[in-house]
Structure formats: structure tokens, C-alpha cells
Enzyme design. Structure first.
Site, short mmCIF file in Angstrom:
data_model
loop_
_atom_site.label_atom_id
_atom_site.label_comp_id
_atom_site.label_asym_id
_atom_site.label_seq_id
_atom_site.Cartn_x
_atom_site.Cartn_y
_atom_site.Cartn_z
N HIS A 78 0.85 -1.19 0.00
CA HIS A 78 0.00 0.00 0.00
C HIS A 78 0.89 1.24 0.00
CE1 HIS A 78 1.09 0.10 4.21
NE2 HIS A 78 0.50 -1.07 4.44
N GLN A 136 9.19 -3.08 16.51
CA GLN A 136 9.97 -3.84 15.52
C GLN A 136 11.20 -3.04 15.10
OE1 GLN A 136 8.14 -5.96 12.08
NE2 GLN A 136 8.82 -4.22 10.88
N SER A 172 -1.77 -3.52 5.79
CA SER A 172 -2.28 -4.59 4.92
C SER A 172 -3.52 -5.21 5.53
CB SER A 172 -1.21 -5.65 4.71
OG SER A 172 -0.04 -5.07 4.17
N HIS A 185 4.07 1.24 2.13
CA HIS A 185 5.20 0.53 1.53
C HIS A 185 5.82 1.38 0.40
CE1 HIS A 185 2.64 -3.01 2.93
NE2 HIS A 185 3.77 -3.21 3.59
N VAL A 194 2.45 6.41 7.18
CA VAL A 194 1.52 7.00 6.19
C VAL A 194 0.09 6.68 6.63
CG1 VAL A 194 0.79 6.99 3.78
CG2 VAL A 194 3.22 6.77 4.35
N LYS A 239 5.66 2.79 11.82
CA LYS A 239 4.36 2.19 12.15
C LYS A 239 4.53 1.00 13.09
CE LYS A 239 0.07 0.49 11.20
NZ LYS A 239 0.21 -0.92 11.41
#
Ligand code: AMP
Length: 273
Positions: free
Chosen positions: A31, A150, A183, A34, A173, A146
Site C-alpha cells: 500500500h 519492531q 495490509s 510501503h 503513512v 508504524k
């Protein structure tokens, strides 16, 4: 330049340039978020490699590995549009030998916040990221803010294991109404999607306050009046993901995770005190 698609490590070896490589690891179902990572990578490396791999190791037994969206044809179109040089889309069998033994441990930091809700998730994530680093051998790798914990753990892995890779973090975003792109948003019904807006609304309400205690309280209030089943709302140090004290000064991350219907979403905002 034509997009090269490598489905295994031999194909990747053939396609990989000897110059500087920037890697964007993804699980596909690409999306706008990415795309922004890919654009950042393009500005930084001579060759851009996007990996597309739904990593079974980072999904728990009751999570959505089987139903995670797999949209390779559309993903390849997006990569071609964005000027990606190589897509590495291996199969699970190509990535993992059946007799594999050794993996990466995220340590204690992998057991808190998101890691407390998803045991083993960060070990599985770091293991595949290290494997991708070794296979692609990038000088730079781009990850989204986001997934803030991680990103923090990947930075820790690079430091703790002396990996010769520069990690670049990219801002989240969002849709016009505040929903962070994911996703998993494609699982949402229109009612779910409306309810999911409480995540970003809570973060914004928190960010409007100036002291840690008030930030937490304002965000909690929005969540309490929503239809979300909240896993956690935390205000943490972005490098360690430890909760910050009320007297805290410096960078922090306000992070939230919640279930909306059957879909689990995460979001966060960076804050400075
Ligand atoms: P995923 O395919 O969900 O594993 O994500 C691949 C990369 O894209 C990770 O580094 C994510 O943090 C990043 N990413 C996912 N959603 C967004 C977003 N809305 N904005 C920026 N980056 C994102």
C-alpha cells in the site's frame, strides 16, 4: 529498467548488483506506506530490493498467517511503478530448512508490550530479517515507524550483533481521516473501519497533552468510549519500549494495539517531552 522477480536465493544472487543495495522488507499486500519506504530506499541506494515474504515464524498459532492477504501480481505492479530493481519473493520452503535449529532471540525487549501479547513474534521477525540481510546483503534497510517496537528491535539487533547495515526509519503513512495504512485494513468491514478511527484519535488526544500522565489519561479516555477491545496503551522510550516515568523528558512513543471486530491493529505516535 525491467523489474526482476527472484523466487529463490539463486535468482536473487544473479539479480543482486555489486553496488550499493537498499532493502525494503515487506509481507506484501503493498500500500502507500510501503510505497513511501520504497521511495526512501530509491533515494539512498543504487539498487532497490523489495522482499515479499509472509513469514510463518512471526505468527502465533491463533493468528492470521493462513488468511494474511497474498496479492503478488498487484504487488509486482506497484514495485514496477515505483522503479524497484529486484523483488525477492521466496517460498517458506526456500527460506526455512525443515531441520532448522538456530534462531535470533529478541531478548527481554521482545517479551514486553507487543511481545507480551504475541509471544515469539519478535524472535520470528528478527530471525527472518537477519536471514534477509544475509541473503540480500544491503548497505541500507528501510523500516516503518508504524511498527515502532519492531524498528527498535532491529536497531538493537544491528548494534548487538554488529551488523554492517544502516537502518532507516520512515514515518507512518495515514489515510486522510487518520487511520494508519496497514495490509490488515482490508479485513475491516465498513463498521470496523469507522470504529478503528478511535486508535488514531486516541493517539492525537494524547499528543495534545504535555505531561506523560496527562497524555496517557487523554488517550485512555478516547479508547474507553470506543468499541475497541484494547490490548495495550503505553507511553514508552522509543529505544527500549520501557514505560517512561511521569517526570520524563525526551523522545517517547505513544503506542496502542486493539482488536476491531476480528482484526487486530496497532498504531503509534512519536512524542517529545
Ligand atoms: P509489513 O508488510 O506490514 O510487514 O510492513 C513492511 C514495512 O512497511 C514495515 O517496515 C512496516 O513498518 C512498514 N509499514 C507498514 N505500514 C506502514 C505505514 N502505514 N506507513 C509507513 N510504513 C509502513
Amino acid at each position: 529498467m525491467e523489474l526482476i522477480v527472484a523466487h529463490d536465493r539463486a535468482g536473487l544472487d544473479k539479480a543482486r548488483s555489486s553496488g550499493s543495495v537498499a532493502l525494503v522488507p515487506t509481507m506484501g499486500a503493498l500500500h502507500e506506506g510501503h510505497r513511501s519506504l520504497i521511495r526512501m530506499a530509491r533515494a539512498m541506494g543504487e539498487q532497490v530490493v523489495v522482499s515479499i515474504f509472509v513469514n510463518p515464524l512471526q505468527f502465533g498459532p491463533d493468528e492470521d498467517y493462513a488468511r494474511y492477504p497474498r496479492t503478488l501480481a498487484a504487488d509486482l505492479e506497484i514495485c514496477a511503478e515505483e522503479g524497484v530493481d529486484v523483488v525477492f519473493a521466496p517460498s517458506p520452503d526456500d527460506m526455512y530448512r525443515p531441520d532448522r535449529q538456530v534462531s535470533v532471540s529478541a531478548g527481554e525487549m521482545g517479551t514486553i508490550v507487543e511481545g507480551a501479547v504475541r509471544p515469539g513474534h519478535f524472535d520470528g521477525m528478527l530471525t527472518v530479517v537477519l536471514k534477509l540481510f544475509n541473503l540480500v546483503r544491503p548497505g541500507i534497510a528501510v523500516f516503518g515507524q508504524k511498527d515502532a517496537q519492531q524498528l527498535a528491535l532491529i536497531r538493537r539487533m544491528v548494534v548487538d550483533l554488529d551488523l554492517p547495515i544502516e537502518i532507516v526509519g520512515a514515518p507512518t503513512v495515514r489515510e486522510g481521516d487518520g487511520l494508519a495504512l496497514s495490509s490488515r485494513n482490508r479485513y475491516l468491514t465498513s463498521d470496523d473501519r469507522h470504529a478503528a478511527l478511535a486508535l488514531s484519535r486516541a493517539l492525537r488526544a494524547g499528543a495534545a497533552e504535555r505531561e506523560p500522565a496527562a497524555v496517557r489519561a487523554a488517550a485512555r479516555e478516547v479508547l474507553a468510549s470506543s468499541a475497541l477491545e484494547v490490548d495495550y496503551l503505553v507511553l514508552v522510550d522509543p529505544a527500549t519500549f520501557a514505560e517512561v516515568p511521569d517526570s520524563y523528558r525526551g523522545e517517547a512513543v505513544l503506542a496502542v494495539a486493539a482488536k476491531v471486530g476480528s482484526t487486530r491493529l496497532i498504531d503509534n505516535l512519536p512524542l517529545t517531552f
